[in-house]
Design a protein around this motif. Structure first.
Motif, PDB file in Angstrom:
ATOM      1  N   THR A  29      52.767  23.507  61.652  1.00 48.42           N
ATOM      2  CA  THR A  29      52.722  22.261  60.884  1.00 48.42           C
ATOM      3  C   THR A  29      51.590  21.356  61.355  1.00 48.42           C
ATOM      4  O   THR A  29      50.942  20.681  60.545  1.00 48.42           O
ATOM      5  N   ASP A  30      51.334  21.345  62.671  1.00 51.31           N
ATOM      6  CA  ASP A  30      50.215  20.556  63.195  1.00 51.31           C
ATOM      7  C   ASP A  30      48.879  21.127  62.721  1.00 51.31           C
ATOM      8  O   ASP A  30      47.953  20.395  62.388  1.00 51.31           O
ATOM      9  N   MET A  31      48.780  22.464  62.709  1.00 54.28           N
ATOM     10  CA  MET A  31      47.538  23.103  62.271  1.00 54.28           C
ATOM     11  C   MET A  31      47.262  22.814  60.802  1.00 54.28           C
ATOM     12  O   MET A  31      46.141  22.436  60.427  1.00 54.28           O
ATOM     13  N   THR A  32      48.274  22.971  59.950  1.00 56.66           N
ATOM     14  CA  THR A  32      48.059  22.744  58.512  1.00 56.66           C
ATOM     15  C   THR A  32      47.782  21.271  58.231  1.00 56.66           C
ATOM     16  O   THR A  32      46.988  20.945  57.344  1.00 56.66           O
ATOM     17  N   ALA A  33      48.422  20.375  58.986  1.00 51.90           N
ATOM     18  CA  ALA A  33      48.157  18.942  58.806  1.00 51.90           C
ATOM     19  C   ALA A  33      46.707  18.612  59.129  1.00 51.90           C
ATOM     20  O   ALA A  33      46.072  17.793  58.444  1.00 51.90           O
ATOM     21  N   ALA A  34      46.169  19.249  60.155  1.00 52.52           N
ATOM     22  CA  ALA A  34      44.769  19.014  60.507  1.00 52.52           C
ATOM     23  C   ALA A  34      43.841  19.482  59.399  1.00 52.52           C
ATOM     24  O   ALA A  34      42.892  18.780  59.015  1.00 52.52           O
ATOM     25  N   LEU A  35      44.119  20.657  58.842  1.00 49.33           N
ATOM     26  CA  LEU A  35      43.251  21.206  57.802  1.00 49.33           C
ATOM     27  C   LEU A  35      43.420  20.508  56.457  1.00 49.33           C
ATOM     28  O   LEU A  35      42.583  20.676  55.563  1.00 49.33           O
ATOM     29  N   ASP A  36      44.476  19.718  56.317  1.00 44.78           N
ATOM     30  CA  ASP A  36      44.640  18.942  55.083  1.00 44.78           C
ATOM     31  C   ASP A  36      43.461  17.997  54.865  1.00 44.78           C
ATOM     32  O   ASP A  36      43.133  17.652  53.726  1.00 44.78           O
ATOM     33  N   ALA A  37      42.830  17.580  55.966  1.00 45.39           N
ATOM     34  CA  ALA A  37      41.704  16.651  55.871  1.00 45.39           C
ATOM     35  C   ALA A  37      40.370  17.358  55.665  1.00 45.39           C
ATOM     36  O   ALA A  37      39.343  16.703  55.455  1.00 45.39           O
ATOM     37  N   ALA A  38      40.371  18.690  55.718  1.00 42.25           N
ATOM     38  CA  ALA A  38      39.118  19.447  55.574  1.00 42.25           C
ATOM     39  C   ALA A  38      38.698  19.521  54.114  1.00 42.25           C
ATOM     40  O   ALA A  38      39.519  19.422  53.200  1.00 42.25           O
ATOM     41  N   GLN A  39      37.398  19.703  53.912  1.00 42.75           N
ATOM     42  CA  GLN A  39      36.844  19.813  52.569  1.00 42.75           C
ATOM     43  C   GLN A  39      36.070  21.121  52.452  1.00 42.75           C
ATOM     44  O   GLN A  39      35.581  21.663  53.439  1.00 42.75           O
ATOM     45  N   SER A  40      35.951  21.605  51.235  1.00 44.00           N
ATOM     46  CA  SER A  40      35.164  22.805  50.986  1.00 44.00           C
ATOM     47  C   SER A  40      33.765  22.627  51.560  1.00 44.00           C
ATOM     48  O   SER A  40      33.132  21.597  51.353  1.00 44.00           O
ATOM     49  N   GLY A  41      33.308  23.623  52.302  1.00 47.25           N
ATOM     50  CA  GLY A  41      32.001  23.533  52.943  1.00 47.25           C
ATOM     51  C   GLY A  41      32.077  23.202  54.417  1.00 47.25           C
ATOM     52  O   GLY A  41      31.111  23.417  55.158  1.00 47.25           O
ATOM     53  N   ASP A  42      33.234  22.659  54.874  1.00 46.49           N
ATOM     54  CA  ASP A  42      33.419  22.471  56.305  1.00 46.49           C
ATOM     55  C   ASP A  42      33.536  23.839  56.977  1.00 46.49           C
ATOM     56  O   ASP A  42      33.697  24.870  56.314  1.00 46.49           O
ATOM     57  N   ILE A  43      33.476  23.849  58.301  1.00 42.80           N
ATOM     58  CA  ILE A  43      33.570  25.088  59.073  1.00 42.80           C
ATOM     59  C   ILE A  43      34.877  25.116  59.843  1.00 42.80           C
ATOM     60  O   ILE A  43      35.287  24.102  60.433  1.00 42.80           O
ATOM     61  N   ALA A  44      35.549  26.247  59.839  1.00 44.58           N
ATOM     62  CA  ALA A  44      36.736  26.484  60.666  1.00 44.58           C
ATOM     63  C   ALA A  44      36.389  27.566  61.681  1.00 44.58           C
ATOM     64  O   ALA A  44      35.912  28.635  61.306  1.00 44.58           O
ATOM     65  N   VAL A  45      36.603  27.288  62.963  1.00 43.39           N
ATOM     66  CA  VAL A  45      36.282  28.249  64.014  1.00 43.39           C
ATOM     67  C   VAL A  45      37.492  28.427  64.916  1.00 43.39           C
ATOM     68  O   VAL A  45      38.254  27.473  65.143  1.00 43.39           O
ATOM     69  N   PHE A  46      37.681  29.631  65.431  1.00 43.54           N
ATOM     70  CA  PHE A  46      38.806  29.893  66.327  1.00 43.54           C
ATOM     71  C   PHE A  46      38.450  31.023  67.278  1.00 43.54           C
ATOM     72  O   PHE A  46      37.441  31.712  67.103  1.00 43.54           O
ATOM     73  N   GLN A  47      39.291  31.183  68.316  1.00 48.16           N
ATOM     74  CA  GLN A  47      39.075  32.189  69.357  1.00 48.16           C
ATOM     75  C   GLN A  47      40.401  32.888  69.618  1.00 48.16           C
ATOM     76  O   GLN A  47      41.300  32.822  68.808  1.00 48.16           O
ATOM     77  N   ASN A  48      40.530  33.544  70.774  1.00 42.32           N
ATOM     78  CA  ASN A  48      41.739  34.322  71.071  1.00 42.32           C
ATOM     79  C   ASN A  48      42.593  33.731  72.185  1.00 42.32           C
ATOM     80  O   ASN A  48      43.400  34.453  72.773  1.00 42.32           O
TER      81      ASN A  48
END
Length: 289
Positions: free
Chosen positions: A116-135
């Motif tokens: 829920t915290d992750m999806t809430a953060a991405l709610d503010a993202a817009q098309s063209g932004d970058i999402a990055v992650f690791q392991n």
């Protein structure tokens, strides 16, 4: 524009040794330091110091409040860095006189991030932004799926390397960043050479030799030599490179331009001891030439 980073936050415990310990050997450390680290935190700091907006998604425990405050001081948006019960992540880092390292990681709250915290953060993202992650966290697949559905560019730094973890998200990636050993391990696991992976952009870091960029759609491949520097500490160099690369792409730079500055930033980082605290600013990288 912004870079949304699902990433770890660790307390880095550095022990400088006369040499790496052999099995059964006890060594006295020459020095000890504590700093801010974790692959995620390092990348967020690099993005911010490169002049882009970094939004960090993660979790720390009560013992990690100082890390949250330090990230914020470095310009990272920590509104979505949650406070959970339990110990924060930490890493024990051994450094030899040549600056090479050996690292043991305790995940702690990095593996307790709420969806829920992750999806809430991405709610503010817009098309063209970058999402990055690791392991070093949980929720990799869910994060990539959510970011893809929102039209974000999905980038993945495949470290610490786990073949199964990489294969689980390959179909969702726009950009994959690996080092040479990780690329070899992925090829062994999938039977696919880097240029045959179902990811449009692949960047393979080659240490002191630089890096290789592969566009799997056009078939273009280009090598970039690394600047020559006196190495003090290699810890966090790859994270610095990836963070600067994300920031360059977020600013709309082409891949070659973004890679070139990212390599210069990583080269400057290895001349300094430490991890997130030692990542250079964009002005410092440009001044270093």
């Amino acid at each position: 524009m912004a870079v949304f980073n699902l990433g770890s936050v660790n307390a880095d415990l550095f022990y400088r040794l006369p040499h790496m310990p052999a099995p059964g050997e006890t060594l006295a450390a020459l020095s000890h330091d504590r700093g801010l680290g974790g692959k995620g935190a390092n990348m967020s700091v690099a993005v911010a110091r490169a002049g882009a907006r970094a939004v960090h998604i993660g979790a720390v425990g009560p013992d990690g409040v100082w890390m949250r405050e330090r990230l914020e001081r470095y310009g990272v948006d920590v509104a979505h860095l949650a406070l959970h019960e339990g110990p924060s992540g930490h890493a024990v880092i051994y450094l030899d006189p040549e600056g090479e390292n050996s690292i043991v990681i305790f995940p702690g709250t990095n593996r307790q991030i709420a969806e829920t915290d992750m999806t809430a953060a991405l709610d503010a993202a817009q098309s063209g932004d970058i999402a990055v992650f690791q392991n070093e966290t949980n929720l990799q697949r869910a994060f990539a799926e959510t970011a893809r559905a929102k039209g974000l560019t999905v980038a993945y730094a495949a470290a610490p390397f786990e073949a199964a973890a990489v294969q689980e998200v390959l179909d969702l990636l726009d950009l994959l960043v690996m080092n040479r050993i990780e690329a070899e391990q992925l090829q062994a696991a999938t039977g696919l050479a880097p240029e045959k992976l179902p990811v449009r952009q692949v960047v393979i870091t080659l240490g002191a030799e630089g890096c290789r960029w592969i566009d799997t759609v056009s078939g273009e491949s280009r090598d970039f030599p690394a600047p020559k520097v006196q190495v003090v500490d290699t810890t966090g160099a790859g994270d610095t490179f990836t963070g600067y690369l994300m920031a360059g792409l977020d600013r709309g730079e082409d891949m070659a331009t973004a890679i070139t500055l990212a390599q210069r930033a990583a080269a400057l980082k290895v001349t300094r001891a430490g991890t997130a605290d030692a990542i250079p600013t964009r002005d410092e990288v440009l001044a270093a030439g």
